[in-house]
Write a protein that holds these residues in place. Structure first.
Motif, short mmCIF file in Angstrom:
data_model
loop_
_atom_site.label_atom_id
_atom_site.label_comp_id
_atom_site.label_asym_id
_atom_site.label_seq_id
_atom_site.Cartn_x
_atom_site.Cartn_y
_atom_site.Cartn_z
N THR A 14 22.47 72.04 18.10
CA THR A 14 22.96 73.40 18.32
C THR A 14 23.07 73.69 19.82
O THR A 14 24.06 74.31 20.27
CB THR A 14 22.00 74.41 17.65
OG1 THR A 14 21.74 73.95 16.32
CG2 THR A 14 22.58 75.80 17.59
N THR A 15 22.09 73.24 20.57
CA THR A 15 22.09 73.47 22.02
C THR A 15 23.30 72.80 22.67
O THR A 15 24.01 73.41 23.48
CB THR A 15 20.78 72.90 22.62
OG1 THR A 15 19.68 73.49 21.93
CG2 THR A 15 20.66 73.17 24.10
N ARG A 94 26.78 69.01 12.02
CA ARG A 94 26.60 68.17 10.83
C ARG A 94 27.90 68.10 10.01
O ARG A 94 28.65 69.06 9.92
CB ARG A 94 25.47 68.64 9.91
CG ARG A 94 24.10 68.60 10.56
CD ARG A 94 23.02 68.80 9.49
NE ARG A 94 21.69 68.78 10.07
CZ ARG A 94 21.02 67.69 10.42
NH1 ARG A 94 21.55 66.51 10.23
NH2 ARG A 94 19.82 67.77 10.94
N ARG A 146 9.66 77.02 16.08
CA ARG A 146 10.37 78.21 15.60
C ARG A 146 9.64 78.95 14.49
O ARG A 146 9.97 80.06 14.15
CB ARG A 146 11.76 77.81 15.08
CG ARG A 146 12.76 77.62 16.16
CD ARG A 146 14.10 77.37 15.55
NE ARG A 146 14.01 76.30 14.57
CZ ARG A 146 14.91 75.34 14.42
NH1 ARG A 146 15.97 75.34 15.17
NH2 ARG A 146 14.76 74.39 13.53
N1 Z5A Z 1 21.69 68.32 5.27
C1 Z5A Z 1 21.70 67.30 4.33
O1 Z5A Z 1 20.64 66.93 3.81
N2 Z5A Z 1 22.88 66.75 3.96
C2 Z5A Z 1 24.07 67.16 4.46
O2 Z5A Z 1 25.13 66.63 4.08
C3 Z5A Z 1 24.04 68.20 5.45
C4 Z5A Z 1 22.84 68.75 5.83
C5 Z5A Z 1 25.33 68.67 6.06
C6 Z5A Z 1 19.99 71.96 7.55
O3 Z5A Z 1 20.66 71.48 8.69
C7 Z5A Z 1 19.54 70.82 6.70
O4 Z5A Z 1 20.60 70.34 5.87
C8 Z5A Z 1 19.12 69.65 7.53
C9 Z5A Z 1 19.75 68.43 6.86
C10 Z5A Z 1 20.40 68.94 5.63
N3 Z5A Z 1 17.72 69.58 7.49
N4 Z5A Z 1 16.97 69.04 8.27
N5 Z5A Z 1 16.14 68.61 8.87
P1 Z5A Z 1 20.49 72.14 10.12
O5 Z5A Z 1 21.38 71.36 11.03
O6 Z5A Z 1 20.68 73.59 10.05
O7 Z5A Z 1 18.94 71.90 10.46
P2 Z5A Z 1 18.24 71.14 11.61
O8 Z5A Z 1 18.68 69.76 11.84
O9 Z5A Z 1 16.81 71.29 11.24
O10 Z5A Z 1 18.72 71.93 12.89
P3 Z5A Z 1 17.85 72.46 14.02
O11 Z5A Z 1 16.39 72.44 13.72
O12 Z5A Z 1 18.44 73.78 14.39
O13 Z5A Z 1 18.00 71.40 15.16
P4 Z5A Z 1 19.04 71.19 16.32
O14 Z5A Z 1 20.22 72.08 16.18
O15 Z5A Z 1 19.29 69.75 16.39
O16 Z5A Z 1 18.23 71.62 17.61
P5 Z5A Z 1 18.37 72.92 18.57
O17 Z5A Z 1 18.28 74.18 17.74
O18 Z5A Z 1 19.48 72.76 19.51
O19 Z5A Z 1 17.03 72.73 19.39
C11 Z5A Z 1 15.75 72.85 18.79
C12 Z5A Z 1 14.76 73.35 19.90
O20 Z5A Z 1 14.67 72.35 20.92
C13 Z5A Z 1 15.23 74.62 20.61
O21 Z5A Z 1 14.10 75.37 20.94
C14 Z5A Z 1 15.91 74.10 21.88
O22 Z5A Z 1 15.85 75.02 22.94
C15 Z5A Z 1 15.10 72.86 22.18
N6 Z5A Z 1 15.91 71.79 22.80
C16 Z5A Z 1 17.18 71.46 22.50
N7 Z5A Z 1 17.60 70.42 23.25
C17 Z5A Z 1 16.55 70.08 24.03
C18 Z5A Z 1 16.35 69.07 25.02
N8 Z5A Z 1 17.32 68.20 25.34
N9 Z5A Z 1 15.14 68.99 25.61
C19 Z5A Z 1 14.15 69.85 25.28
N10 Z5A Z 1 14.27 70.84 24.36
C20 Z5A Z 1 15.46 70.95 23.74
#
Ligand code: Z5A
Length: 201
Positions: A14-15, A94, A146
């Motif tokens: 997402t970031t 995704r 979170r």
């Molecule tokens: N799913 C499935 O099973 N089959 C499918 O076909 C599809 C999906 C399409 C929901 O997806 C669930 O659906 C997923 C797989 C399944 N479940 N899981 N696990 P989702 O994409 O909504 O859920 P997620 O993967 O859990 O997304 P997320 O937790 O929002 O992660 P993200 O988008 O990859 O991360 P973010 O929100 O950008 O960052 C997370 C935190 O880390 C945030 O506080 C940021 O500020 C921090 N961050 C980000 N980048 C960095 C770096 N580079 N350094 C340090 N900190 C960072």
């Protein structure tokens, strides 16, 4: 151009998408930011069903797979294909690679089932896919700050290791489409890695 973003939870998809979205907008490009499961009001309702933890009955793996594809069919028909037809850039958090990684590599479903669904319902695959890769522990720590965990996030690390292997397998099979980004780096560095791949194509 259709660009998807993949990886295990909390790796920073997402970031990165937000940074690329701003980048393309600053260049004056027409860009659509969307996600799976979800991306349309109806598909978001399916997402809520998929992520909810308080079901009275456990969701079967086949039901999970079919709901992912029901949401995807709606998303393709109502958002992705129309946007591509208008020459917009689609950034999708995704897509079908997640179904292989989570439902086949993770849950252990037969990949023939997925192949049938892809052949029948996925009319367009991404032009480029960014696989944000980091050790499972790294993503879990980031995501879990979170608070409340959804149905997938409640899975154990061993499940996510299988999912990560699933992404590695796709990367090995389709290196021309799927580009691995080192997601342990800072958000800015991850963004620069993605930009350099995009400049090449
Ligand atoms: N799913 C499935 O099973 N089959 C499918 O076909 C599809 C999906 C399409 C929901 O997806 C669930 O659906 C997923 C797989 C399944 N479940 N899981 N696990 P989702 O994409 O909504 O859920 P997620 O993967 O859990 O997304 P997320 O937790 O929002 O992660 P993200 O988008 O990859 O991360 P973010 O929100 O950008 O960052 C997370 C935190 O880390 C945030 O506080 C940021 O500020 C921090 N961050 C980000 N980048 C960095 C770096 N580079 N350094 C340090 N900190 C960072």
């Amino acid at each position: 151009m259709f660009i998807s973003f993949e990886g295990t939870e909390g790796v920073g998809k997402t970031t990165l998408i937000r940074k690329l979205h701003d980048h393309f907008q600053n260049l004056g490009k027409n860009v659509v930011l969307t996600r799976e499961p979800g991306g349309t009001p109806m598909a978001e309702q399916i997402r809520a069903l998929l992520l909810a933890v308080n079901h009275d009955e456990a969701m079967s793996d086949d039901t999970e797979l079919l709901l992912m594809y029901a949401a995807r069919a709606q998303h393709l028909a109502r958002v992705i294909l129309p946007a591509l037809a208008e020459s917009k850039i689609v950034l999708c958090d995704r897509f079908a690679d997640s179904s292989f990684a989570y439902q086949c590599a993770g849950r252990g479903l037969d990949r023939d089932k997925l192949n049938v669904l892809n052949a029948s319902f996925v009319a367009r695959i991404p032009d480029i896919t960014f696989w944000l890769d980091a050790p499972i522990e790294t993503g879990m720590l980031r995501a879990r700050e979170r608070g409340a965990l959804d149905r997938f996030e409640q899975e154990k690390a061993a499940f996510f290791e299988k999912v990560r292997s699933g992404f590695a397998e796709i990367h090995q099979t389709h290196p021309e489409r799927m580009k691995r980004l080192d997601a342990t780096q800072t958000p800015e560095h991850v963004f620069q890695q993605a930009l350099s791949h995009l400049q090449q194509i």
